[in-house]
Enzyme design. Structure first.
Site: not given
Length: 284
Positions: A30, A35
């Site tokens: 996800a 990230h």
């Protein structure tokens, strides 16, 4: 740019040929720009000749009973696009059997006393699961560098302690929290918030900002915490779990110097955490 490699099992991961320094970014998928920032930093650290591995593994052992393991967002197709666009050479995406075996061992990493406070007091066993899977993934990916975000600050400190305690040949690099325009820390769980809850959740970074301002104005640690609590308590739909001031390594805060203000709160059914660094000037 080389083609992204997807490795689904331990044999493939171990057989993947090493080239230069290797960095790992551990995720549960996800993926979002937070990230991506970790991947960008991993690429910067190892350089163009090195390798970046991203792990995508929703780890069952770090979810307590009743938490969102089954409903946790799984978006592999989109995740691969993020990895491909941010310098990742290989994605290691095993299933639970690959990581833990057909008959999981009862051996695990004890996080010690620090794993039982803050998040550990609310999510018993969480950090035992986190550290165990981090140790496993470090062993499987064999990196020189592991990149973690500061949003999960207690996790970051515990990973560093584990690496030091076990003399692991890995450099742990941290990246500051990435935020949306409203200040909310980027998290895969933000997708659970509806528009009303999203607006209410902005009180969390606002509380950190007020706490930091209070410290800059020369307030004591007690007053810094009180200022942050007032922001959260004034916001309908936000239920604080804790507002805590610690030292930079989660030790008790001193009267002056660097400190960390940590917040956890529930917005509807969604639980969010955040923190910020600040500097206490000491009693005036």
């Amino acid at each position: 740019m080389t083609e992204l490699v997807v490795l689904n099992n331990v044999t493939q991961m171990r057989a993947w040929r090493r080239s230069g320094r290797r960095a790992v970014v551990m995720t549960m998928g996800a993926l979002h720009p937070g990230h991506a920032a970790l991947m960008d930093e991993a690429r910067r650290v190892v350089g163009s000749e090195g390798q970046v591995v991203a792990t995508v593994f929703v780890n069952p052992t770090q979810f307590s009973p009743g938490e969102d393991f089954e409903s946790y967002p799984r978006t592999m197709e989109e995740d691969l696009e993020v990895c491909s666009g941010h310098g990742v050479d290989a994605v290691f995406s095993p299933d639970a059997v690959e990581v833990y075996g057909e008959e999981p061992s009862d051996l695990s990493v004890d996080p010690g006393e620090l794993g039982s406070v803050l998040e550990g007091s609310i999510r018993p066993g969480h950090f035992r699961g986190v550290l165990t899977v981090v140790l496993k993934l470090l062993n499987l990916t064999q990196p020189d560098v592991a990149v973690f975000g500061e949003k999960d600050y207690q996790q970051l400190i515990l990973v560093r302690r584990m690496v030091d305690a076990f003399n692991l040949p890995v450099e742990v690099v941290s990246v500051p929290t990435v935020r949306d325009p409203d200040g909310l820390a980027m998290s895969s769980r933000n997708v659970y918030l509806d528009s009303t809850q999203r607006a209410a959740a902005a009180a969390i970074p606002a509380a950190l900002f007020v706490g930091r301002e209070s410290a800059e104005a020369g307030s004591s640690g007690v007053d810094v915490v009180r200022a942050a609590e007032q922001v959260l308590n004034a916001q309908d739909g936000v239920e604080p779990d804790y507002v805590v001031l610690t030292g930079p390594h989660l030790e008790p805060a001193e009267d002056s110097g660097r400190a960390r203000l940590l917040v956890a709160a529930r917005v509807g059914e969604t639980r969010l955490i955040d923190s910020t660094e600040l500097v206490l000037a000491g009693a005036s």
